[in-house]
Design an enzyme around this catalytic site. Structure first.
Site, PDB file in Angstrom:
ATOM      1  N   HIS A  95       0.535  -1.489  -0.182  1.00 15.60           N
ATOM      2  CA  HIS A  95       0.335  -0.054  -0.001  1.00 15.60           C
ATOM      3  C   HIS A  95       0.957   1.057   0.201  1.00 15.60           C
ATOM      4  O   HIS A  95       2.177   0.973   0.565  1.00 15.60           O
ATOM      5  CB  HIS A  95      -0.803   0.475   1.422  1.00 15.60           C
ATOM      6  CG  HIS A  95      -0.281  -0.675   2.419  1.00 15.60           C
ATOM      7  ND1 HIS A  95      -0.121   1.189   3.273  1.00 15.60           N
ATOM      8  CD2 HIS A  95      -0.350  -1.254   3.405  1.00 15.60           C
ATOM      9  CE1 HIS A  95       0.081   0.513   4.667  1.00 15.60           C
ATOM     10  NE2 HIS A  95       0.082  -0.341   4.589  1.00 15.60           N
ATOM     11  N   ASP A  97      -0.225   4.233   0.848  1.00 15.39           N
ATOM     12  CA  ASP A  97      -0.322   5.457   2.076  1.00 15.39           C
ATOM     13  C   ASP A  97      -0.072   5.476   3.402  1.00 15.39           C
ATOM     14  O   ASP A  97       1.353   3.983   3.825  1.00 15.39           O
ATOM     15  CB  ASP A  97      -2.509   5.287   2.159  1.00 15.39           C
ATOM     16  CG  ASP A  97      -2.664   4.015   2.783  1.00 15.39           C
ATOM     17  OD1 ASP A  97      -1.952   2.919   2.461  1.00 15.39           O
ATOM     18  OD2 ASP A  97      -3.370   4.170   3.734  1.00 15.39           O
ATOM     19  N   ASP A 128       6.510   0.857   6.931  1.00 12.25           N
ATOM     20  CA  ASP A 128       4.829   0.215   6.418  1.00 12.25           C
ATOM     21  C   ASP A 128       4.584   1.192   5.128  1.00 12.25           C
ATOM     22  O   ASP A 128       3.745   2.737   5.992  1.00 12.25           O
ATOM     23  CB  ASP A 128       3.686   0.613   7.607  1.00 12.25           C
ATOM     24  CG  ASP A 128       2.781   0.352   7.417  1.00 12.25           C
ATOM     25  OD1 ASP A 128       2.362  -0.489   6.415  1.00 12.25           O
ATOM     26  OD2 ASP A 128       1.926   0.952   8.860  1.00 12.25           O
ATOM     27  N   GLU A 162      -5.055   1.960   2.792  1.00 12.21           N
ATOM     28  CA  GLU A 162      -4.852   0.518   3.607  1.00 12.21           C
ATOM     29  C   GLU A 162      -5.238   1.630   5.207  1.00 12.21           C
ATOM     30  O   GLU A 162      -5.997   0.130   5.389  1.00 12.21           O
ATOM     31  CB  GLU A 162      -3.693   0.255   3.081  1.00 12.21           C
ATOM     32  CG  GLU A 162      -4.111  -1.359   4.483  1.00 12.21           C
ATOM     33  CD  GLU A 162      -3.057  -1.670   5.304  1.00 12.21           C
ATOM     34  OE1 GLU A 162      -3.293  -1.827   6.299  1.00 12.21           O
ATOM     35  OE2 GLU A 162      -2.466  -0.440   6.053  1.00 12.21           O
ATOM     36  N   GLU A 163      -4.930   2.060   5.246  1.00  8.12           N
ATOM     37  CA  GLU A 163      -4.526   2.350   6.726  1.00  8.12           C
ATOM     38  C   GLU A 163      -5.836   2.686   7.728  1.00  8.12           C
ATOM     39  O   GLU A 163      -6.169   2.808   8.724  1.00  8.12           O
ATOM     40  CB  GLU A 163      -3.522   3.837   7.170  1.00  8.12           C
ATOM     41  CG  GLU A 163      -2.149   3.510   6.627  1.00  8.12           C
ATOM     42  CD  GLU A 163      -1.699   2.127   7.656  1.00  8.12           C
ATOM     43  OE1 GLU A 163      -2.353   1.334   8.276  1.00  8.12           O
ATOM     44  OE2 GLU A 163      -0.504   1.985   7.325  1.00  8.12           O
ATOM     45  N   ASP A 191       2.981  -6.632   4.307  1.00 10.69           N
ATOM     46  CA  ASP A 191       2.314  -5.492   4.850  1.00 10.69           C
ATOM     47  C   ASP A 191       2.529  -6.433   6.753  1.00 10.69           C
ATOM     48  O   ASP A 191       1.203  -5.763   7.499  1.00 10.69           O
ATOM     49  CB  ASP A 191       1.413  -5.438   4.850  1.00 10.69           C
ATOM     50  CG  ASP A 191       0.648  -4.379   5.911  1.00 10.69           C
ATOM     51  OD1 ASP A 191       2.048  -3.018   6.009  1.00 10.69           O
ATOM     52  OD2 ASP A 191      -0.118  -3.469   5.279  1.00 10.69           O
ATOM     53  N   HIS A 385       3.736   2.859  12.208  1.00 11.64           N
ATOM     54  CA  HIS A 385       2.725   3.998  12.897  1.00 11.64           C
ATOM     55  C   HIS A 385       3.541   4.114  13.965  1.00 11.64           C
ATOM     56  O   HIS A 385       2.819   5.978  14.468  1.00 11.64           O
ATOM     57  CB  HIS A 385       1.736   3.312  13.568  1.00 11.64           C
ATOM     58  CG  HIS A 385       0.418   2.647  12.746  1.00 11.64           C
ATOM     59  ND1 HIS A 385      -0.737   2.368  12.348  1.00 11.64           N
ATOM     60  CD2 HIS A 385       1.472   2.164  11.106  1.00 11.64           C
ATOM     61  CE1 HIS A 385      -0.923   2.263  11.626  1.00 11.64           C
ATOM     62  NE2 HIS A 385       0.335   1.417  10.276  1.00 11.64           N
TER      63      HIS A 385
END
Ligand SMILES: [Zn+2]
Length: 410
Positions: A95, A97, A128, A162-163, A191, A385
């Site tokens: 992903h 984003d 990520d 995705e987030e 992921d 994150h």
């Protein structure tokens, strides 16, 4: 040098290019509107330019309309190399984003200005999910540069959103172009994973959160017979709900813990003073349920327990599911994506990878709901994150080699 060694040595030579691509990707913050951004366009455009350098046989967009985003859509990109052989496709889905950096004072530098410290790359998104984007990209490049050509069909998919839940990302892609993916394709989602690269996630538990409300009659503590004590009801019910563990007691060794869990968690405040018998109590039960069980069966059993306690104590007890997420069907332990990936991991690192299950959801579930076996795997320290998110260049190179090995497996 055999075919594999040639590809591996090509990939090892990409260190400067890997750093460069990570830097360029990090410099293009791809935040969804919910996170205060305008979408993934800049990052997607850069990724597309890079993909074109590898001359895919097809490269196309699946734009997901989103009025809040720049240009009114969210970008999803698919690149496919047809390969020399017919047959199933290896897909790698990453992903574009990222999540916002959060408290900037916790970062040692600008989150969007990537830094290199030895083997470590630091910046928002480097793990990520740029780890996945970059390693899959250089896996394809390694094979192309080795001049042997891609043997089987390979597809790289870079998705948006995705987030936040994939509504404008993988969910949209599957709604629009379900035809791209076949049941016997190998679908890898880099992921998630562990430091050793030995965790192939294939299954999730269902999640259920129940709210119990016990209603009795409030009265003075000195005259209990005038009321009905809801706290005694809550206490008895909590103990009785423990029997869910016995009733749904299967073990599945791919999970940690191996069993379903049923834990009472939050209890709401009832009366403010000690000399009052409460007439209303509310508590919650958090359940993580093995895929072997139906969520409805748990709810029905909880209702039966309620009924029993309510009758015994002459109370009213209501139960409500405040959150429920039924798990997707598991990817079978012996499915080709699992066995071929485990073999490739072993060939490159000598390690034994194992299929595993986890307690929460991943984007791979959307494939699994469609009957497409997908495996989540990568060699990462889970720093997603976090402030000072980082990843290892060595691990990117290792994963690129492993992916290339999967591409080369006929
Ligand atoms: Zn991710």
């Amino acid at each position: 040098m055999n075919g594999f060694e040639d590809v591996y040595s090509k990939i090892e030579g990409y260190r400067p290019e890997i750093i460069e691509m990570q830097r360029e990707l990090t410099a293009r913050p791809a935040l969804g509107p919910e996170n205060g951004g305008t979408g993934e366009h800049e990052k997607a455009d850069y990724a597309k330019e890079q993909l074109l350098l590898l001359k895919p046989d097809t490269l196309f967009d699946i734009p997901a309309p989103d009025k809040r985003a720049a240009h009114g859509y969210r970008p999803n990109i698919v690149a496919v190399w047809d390969g020399k052989q017919k047959g199933s496709t290896v897909w790698i889905l990453s992903h574009l984003d990222v999540v916002p950096p959060g408290d900037l004072s916790l970062w040692d530098g600008d989150p969007y200005e990537m830094r290199v410290e030895g083997d470590t790359i630091i910046g928002r998104g480097v793990e990520d999910n740029q780890h996945g984007i970059v390693s899959s990209y250089f896996a394809v490049k390694g094979i192309l540069d080795s001049k042997q050509g891609i043997p089987r069909k390979v597809g790289l998919v870079f998705v948006a959103d995705e987030e936040i839940g994939s509504k404008y990302g993988l969910q949209y892609v599957l709604n629009e172009r379900r035809d791209l993916f076949k049941e016997d394709d190998l679908i890898i989602v880099p992921d998630g994973g562990n430091d050793e690269g030995t965790m192939i996630e294939i299954s999730e538990k269902s999640m259920l959160q129940l709210k119990f409300t016990i209603t009795g009659v409030q009265c003075h503590a000195s005259t209990p017979k005038r009321g009905k004590n809801s706290l005694v009801g809550a206490a008895k019910l909590i103990i009785e709900l423990n029997t869910l563990k016995e009733r749904f007691n299967l073990n599945n060794p791919i999970f940690k813990p191996q069993e379903s869990t049923f834990e009472p968690t939050k209890i709401e405040a009832n009366v403010p003073n000690v000399n009052t018998i409460p007439g209303r109590d509310v508590f919650y039960l958090d359940c993580r349920i093995l895929p072997d069980y139906k969520v409805d069966d748990i709810i029905n059993e909880a209702r039966a327990i309620n009924k029993k306690i309510a009758k015994e104590l002459d109370l009213k007890i209501d139960v409500e599911a405040i959150h429920r997420q039924d798990c997707a069907p598991s990817t079978p332990v012996d499915s080709p994506v699992v066995t071929i990936l485990a073999k490739a991991i072993n060939k490159v690192t000598g390690r034994e990878a194992k299929p595993m299950g986890i307690g929460g959801g991943t984007v791979a579930a959307f494939f699994r709901y469609e009957g497409l076996p997908a495996a989540v795997w990568s060699t990462i320290s889970p720093t997603a994150h976090q402030p000072n998110e980082y990843c290892s260049i060595k691990n990117i190179i290792t994963d690129a080699k492993i992916m290339a090995t999967v591409f080369l497996s006929g």
